[in-house]
Design an enzyme around this catalytic site. Structure first.
Site, short mmCIF file in Angstrom:
data_model
loop_
_atom_site.label_atom_id
_atom_site.label_comp_id
_atom_site.label_asym_id
_atom_site.label_seq_id
_atom_site.Cartn_x
_atom_site.Cartn_y
_atom_site.Cartn_z
N GLU A 20 -12.12 -12.81 12.16
CA GLU A 20 -10.93 -13.50 11.63
C GLU A 20 -10.56 -14.69 12.51
O GLU A 20 -10.11 -15.72 12.02
CB GLU A 20 -9.75 -12.53 11.52
N LYS A 33 8.19 2.19 0.34
CA LYS A 33 8.81 1.56 -0.82
C LYS A 33 9.92 2.43 -1.40
O LYS A 33 11.03 1.97 -1.67
CB LYS A 33 7.75 1.24 -1.89
N PRO A 39 0.82 -1.21 0.00
CA PRO A 39 0.00 0.00 0.00
C PRO A 39 0.86 1.26 0.00
O PRO A 39 2.04 1.20 0.34
CB PRO A 39 -0.79 -0.11 1.30
P1 ADP Z 1 5.79 4.62 -0.65
O1 ADP Z 1 6.88 4.78 -1.65
O2 ADP Z 1 5.62 3.19 -0.20
O3 ADP Z 1 4.49 5.22 -1.02
P2 ADP Z 1 7.50 6.28 0.92
O4 ADP Z 1 8.73 5.48 0.85
O5 ADP Z 1 7.42 7.45 0.01
O6 ADP Z 1 6.23 5.37 0.68
O7 ADP Z 1 7.28 6.73 2.41
C1 ADP Z 1 6.99 8.04 2.75
C2 ADP Z 1 7.65 8.42 4.06
O8 ADP Z 1 7.12 7.67 5.13
C3 ADP Z 1 9.12 8.14 4.09
O9 ADP Z 1 9.83 9.19 3.55
C4 ADP Z 1 9.40 7.97 5.57
O10 ADP Z 1 9.58 9.20 6.21
C5 ADP Z 1 8.11 7.38 6.08
N1 ADP Z 1 8.24 5.91 6.21
C6 ADP Z 1 7.51 4.99 5.52
N2 ADP Z 1 7.84 3.75 5.89
C7 ADP Z 1 8.80 3.85 6.82
C8 ADP Z 1 9.57 2.91 7.59
N3 ADP Z 1 9.39 1.60 7.44
N4 ADP Z 1 10.49 3.39 8.44
C9 ADP Z 1 10.66 4.71 8.58
N5 ADP Z 1 10.00 5.65 7.91
C10 ADP Z 1 9.06 5.25 7.03
ZN ZN Z 2 -14.29 -13.37 6.54
#
Ligand code: ADP
Ligand code: ZN
Length: 638
Positions: free
Chosen positions: A460, A241, A236
């Site tokens: 669940e 990512k 999501p």
């Molecule tokens: P996606 O690419 O999955 O949409 P992002 O990588 O752009 O998400 O995440 C946005 C921000 O959320 C990151 O810059 C970070 O600050 C924060 N974030 C998301 N997941 C993590 C995580 N596992 N650990 C630390 N920060 C996170």
């Molecule tokens: Zn169910």
């Protein structure tokens, strides 16, 4: 993304263009003014009556000119002009015309003139001259103006396109085929590493492997191992990512190209493909490197799903991507690894997922309580906190939040504290920040109230416990009540057996297990919810299939009514009587399964409460947790 766009726009100096335009405008105004004044500056507007009584009959007029059959210009005898009082205003004008007025029709004017001069002596009579004048200015303007407008629109469009293509150069055509990835080079430039990515341990481990490929390709080449080309990160939005991809580049210390799938989609045929080609060319020059394509579903959408013609362009782009991925060989020193991210892997074209392309998929899911605690820890590090801010407590208060939302909460809390002129950020700030972020989230996707959470947890648990004690159901892997995407509020994940055949008992057990959610809602809450809709859809299908497709019902007999699924058939391939029988038998079968499930769940009620409570707290439970509570599953997980 929007910010990037703006920056690119900013590079183009639009000013000179507009100055030129202003100049045209000013020239035009001057031109207009000049023609206007030159024609009427010394000429006074009058009318037929005044002309007749005050000038013509008094013998002031020296000449009458009819211009273009619509306007009359009157010249006054110069002696009279100097003396007569009525000409006071225009006395300074030496040359004519001195007066002008418009006429309706030439014939009428001529008659009037004749009549007016009837009593005058013949030698004093004046007959009008006729002239046709071309107004060059308005003629030129009438064909020049559309050209101006077209040129202006053209410039405007290409300015925008050049902006999108990322080109700052003069010729807008030159840049449309160029990809404009964000490039980050060198280890020092990427200040993100795996320490900044909290949780996601399994994903990290897998990525670490790829990093190892990048760092010491020799080790793998020596053994004849192929270096992976493509890694697909699915999950999501906001789960980290992009962050993961960046951290990977940071760890490997290689150049990092970041581009979004939607950057390839343009209105011109061939542009997307050209950009893909260009991106890979740049990548190869900088090898070893990582190319990160965000939102790859924008180009990689399944070809079979898009039936309209307009998708030709996207198809070309996708084909080019496939060609490029097949084209380079990571083993020949061109270590280019493609990372792609999507939150809709189901939409992707199968061709993209074939070996040699994105053959590794890494799931980056929404974090559970512990994951959220770790993410909080990462983001809290940068803040000035009051004593006793507990990441664990914050994690408990933010069910369903992804990393991006947690980062947002931390930022909002800091802003809130600053607004209140506090020295440190305290729990109050966090609570109002969480409320704020939830407020924003509620509009977009569903968040779960505590009451709903309880229902989902029991639901669940029902599935899970049924699966546990039904011999022919799939073995359980994981149960989660973290909402996922649009439809699923929670899920129980089973290890699907690779099966080609299903026996009657397996189907019956599967129906019972699928009913487990609904049954337990009924037992515990004495009320049922809409949450079982998808379950019921599946059980209904299974029940009817057993009876009418697989011939598993004694009363109906061993028939398979193939057309059952065919919505186009006009007629059922069986009699009305059989139709009723099928309905009756399906209902009977479902009732039996339901009753069986009720009995089964009632038998294990204590354990169910225990599991549901733990699930509410931990949000995710794995097979080991069930082993602990329920004891070893009484059947072999084959
Ligand atoms: P996606 O690419 O999955 O949409 P992002 O990588 O752009 O998400 O995440 C946005 C921000 O959320 C990151 O810059 C970070 O600050 C924060 N974030 C998301 N997941 C993590 C995580 N596992 N650990 C630390 N920060 C996170
Ligand atoms: Zn169910």
């Amino acid at each position: 993304m929007a910010e990037q766009e703006k920056k690119r726009f900013g590079k183009i100096p639009p000013k000179p263009r507009f100055n030129l335009l202003w100049m045209y405008l000013i020239i035009m105004v001057i031109f207009f003014g000049w023609t206007y004044f030159s024609e009427s500056g010394k000429t006074k507007e009058t009318d037929w009556r005044t002309f007749k009584s005050e000038m013509l009959l008094k013998g002031h007029v020296s000449e009458i000119v009819v211009v273009n059959n619509e306007r009359v210009e009157v010249h006054i005898i110069s002696d009279t002009l100097a003396k007569a009082a009525i000409h006071e205003e225009i006395r300074n004008a030496r040359t004519g015309p001195h007066y002008t007025f418009t006429i309706g029709s030439v014939d009428f004017f001529q008659n009037q003139l004749e009549e007016a001069q009837q009593e005058m002596p013949n030698n004093q009579k004046i007959s009008p001259k006729f002239e046709t004048r071309v107004n060059w200015f308005s003629n030129i303007l009438s064909w020049l103006l559309p050209i101006f407008i077209i040129v202006f629109v053209w410039l405007f469009i290409f300015r925008r396109m050049a902006g999108r293509a990322g080109g700052a150069g003069g010729n807008p055509f030159m840049n449309t085929g160029k990809a404009s990835p964000k490039i980050i080079e060198g280890k020092d430039k990427i200040d993100v590493n795996f320490n900044d990515v909290a949780g996601l341990d399994e994903a990290k481990e897998e990525i670490m492997e790829v990093v190892d490929f990048l760092k010491q390709p020799e080790k793998y080449k020596k053994l004849g191992a192929k270096i992976p080309k493509g890694v697909l990160l699915t999950g999501p939005p906001g789960t980290g990512k992009t962050l993961m991809a960046k951290a990977m580049a940071g760890e490997a210390g290689v150049a990092f190209f970041s581009i979004s799938g939607s950057d390839f989609v343009e209105m011109f045929v061939g542009v997307g493909a050209a950009r893909v080609r260009d991106l890979f060319k740049k990548g190869r020059e900088k090898a070893p490197c990582i190319i990160f394509i965000d939102e790859i579903e924008a180009i990689g959408r399944s070809r079979s799903m898009s039936k309209t013609q307009t998708n030709d362009e996207r198809e070309n782009t996708l084909n080019q991507l496939l060609v490029e991925m097949d084209g380079f060989n990571s083993n020949d020193g061109e270590t280019v690894i493609i990372l792609a991210a999507t939150n809709r892997p189901d939409l992707l074209d199968k061709a993209l997922l074939r070996p040699g392309r994105f053959d590794r998929q890494i799931l980056i899911d929404k974090p559970d309580v512990t994951g959220r605690r770790d993410i909080f820890k990462v983001h809290l590090k940068k803040l000035t906190l009051a004593e006793g801010i507990d990441p664990e407590e914050l994690a408990r208060q933010t069910p369903g939040f992804a990393g991006a939302e947690i980062a947002n909460v931390c930022n909002e809390a800091a802003i809130h504290a600053a607004r209140k002129k506090k020295e440190v950020i305290d729990m109050d700030d966090f609570i109002s920040a969480i409320d704020r972020v939830i407020g924003g989230l509620e509009k977009r996707n569903k968040l779960i109230s505590p009451k709903e959470k309880k229902i989902i947890a029991y639901h669940e648990t029902g599935h899970a416990v049924c699966g546990w004690f039904l011999e022919n159901a799939h073995p359980l892997v994981k149960v989660s009540i973290i909402p996922r995407g649009e439809a699923a509020l929670g899920f129980a994940q089973y290890l699907p057996k690779e099966k080609n055949l299903y026996t009657k008992n397996e189907l019956l057990d599967t129906i019972c297990m699928t009913l487990g959610g609904r049954v337990i809602e009924d037992l515990i809450f004495k009320d049922i919810s809409t949450g079982a809709q998808n379950d019921l859809e599946r059980t209904t299908q299974m029940a009817y299939a057993m009876i009418a497709l697989y011939g598993m019902n004694k009363k109906v007999g061993p028939f398979s009514f193939k057309d059952l699924q065919n919505e186009y058939s006009m007629r059922q391939p069986y009699s009305e009587e059989t139709a009723n029988m099928i309905d009756d038998e399906a209902r009977k079968l479902m009732q039996e399964c339901y009753a069986r499930t009720v009995t089964l769940l009632n038998e294990h009620m204590d354990k169910i409460h225990e599991i549901a409570a733990e699930l509410m707290e931990k949000e995710v439970m794995y097979k080991v947790d069930f082993d602990r509570i329920l004891g070893e599953r009484p059947f072999a997980d084959d």
